[in-house]
Scaffold this motif. Sequence first.
Motif, short mmCIF file in Angstrom:
data_model
loop_
_atom_site.label_atom_id
_atom_site.label_comp_id
_atom_site.label_asym_id
_atom_site.label_seq_id
_atom_site.Cartn_x
_atom_site.Cartn_y
_atom_site.Cartn_z
N MET A 1 0.84 -1.19 0.00
CA MET A 1 0.00 0.00 0.00
C MET A 1 0.88 1.25 0.00
O MET A 1 1.89 1.29 0.71
CB MET A 1 -0.90 -0.01 1.23
N GLU A 81 -4.52 2.19 -6.25
CA GLU A 81 -5.58 2.49 -5.29
C GLU A 81 -6.93 2.76 -5.94
O GLU A 81 -7.93 2.91 -5.25
CB GLU A 81 -5.17 3.66 -4.41
N LEU A 87 -9.10 -2.85 -2.70
CA LEU A 87 -9.15 -2.08 -1.46
C LEU A 87 -10.14 -2.67 -0.47
O LEU A 87 -9.91 -2.63 0.74
CB LEU A 87 -9.52 -0.62 -1.76
N SER A 91 -9.09 -4.00 3.13
CA SER A 91 -9.75 -3.49 4.33
C SER A 91 -10.24 -4.64 5.21
O SER A 91 -10.08 -4.61 6.44
CB SER A 91 -10.92 -2.58 3.93
#
Length: 265
Positions: A1, A81, A87, A91
């Motif tokens: 990330m 991203e 994502l 998460s």
Amino acid sequence: MPRSKAMLNTLQEAKGEMLAPIELLSIVLLDPLLCLRLLREAERRKSHRLDHETTTALAAIMQLGIDEFRELLLSSKEIEEANTGLLEVESRATVAAQVAQRWALGRNDLNPEEVAVAALLADAGELLLWVYEPELPQAAREALLSGRARRSSQAQVAACGFDFKQLTMRCAELWQLPVLVLQLLRGVDSPRANLTRICSNVARHIVEASATSDLALASDLVEARRLMPGASLEWLVDGLVMLPEEHRIALMSIASELQERQENA
């Protein structure tokens, strides 16, 4: 990330030569792809003189050393991203690791970070698909949303020919991740592995919120409660710090009612 490199730069500016491995741990436990790279690199460099496996991110950082860790992180390509599917899985992974690290304490686990690392990597197969072959998980998602499949695993098999948990396990075996991590990733056969699986489910129900999410979360809480008789439902709910307080209060009520019904059945 991308945030992992930013976090490292912030720590280096604040700590300088006083930067310690424990302070780098928070970066790794928020980045499943980085954690995966770190464990693979630690396994690759492991000395034959070591009589134990590297089963935690902190141990892997210490094995490589701060300079080697810095090089590993800064030389890594950053993920895109704009990839919303990736994502979402990322998460889920970080939420699962946060919950696992807290809840493992309820079992007086000797090394909660091992459970947290396994929870962080539990969806590694799906995460990698979103990075390299996003049309596959997208097809599985569409199969689930359309109603052609009732469960995620069914949608994955129908759309891709395999379920993503199988891919996670196969990759972990090919990369020769520590045996303990493999056992925890399977999600069965031991209280720790079952806790890893439950934490992954909790994260899915938190991140992929729907009309039935609270009931599913309540069921997860009751199942977790059976794994750790010394922990109360209230303590477990308090561990879900990523949820607003009013949501935790409502969830506690649903879980208490569900537990009572099951006890009286």
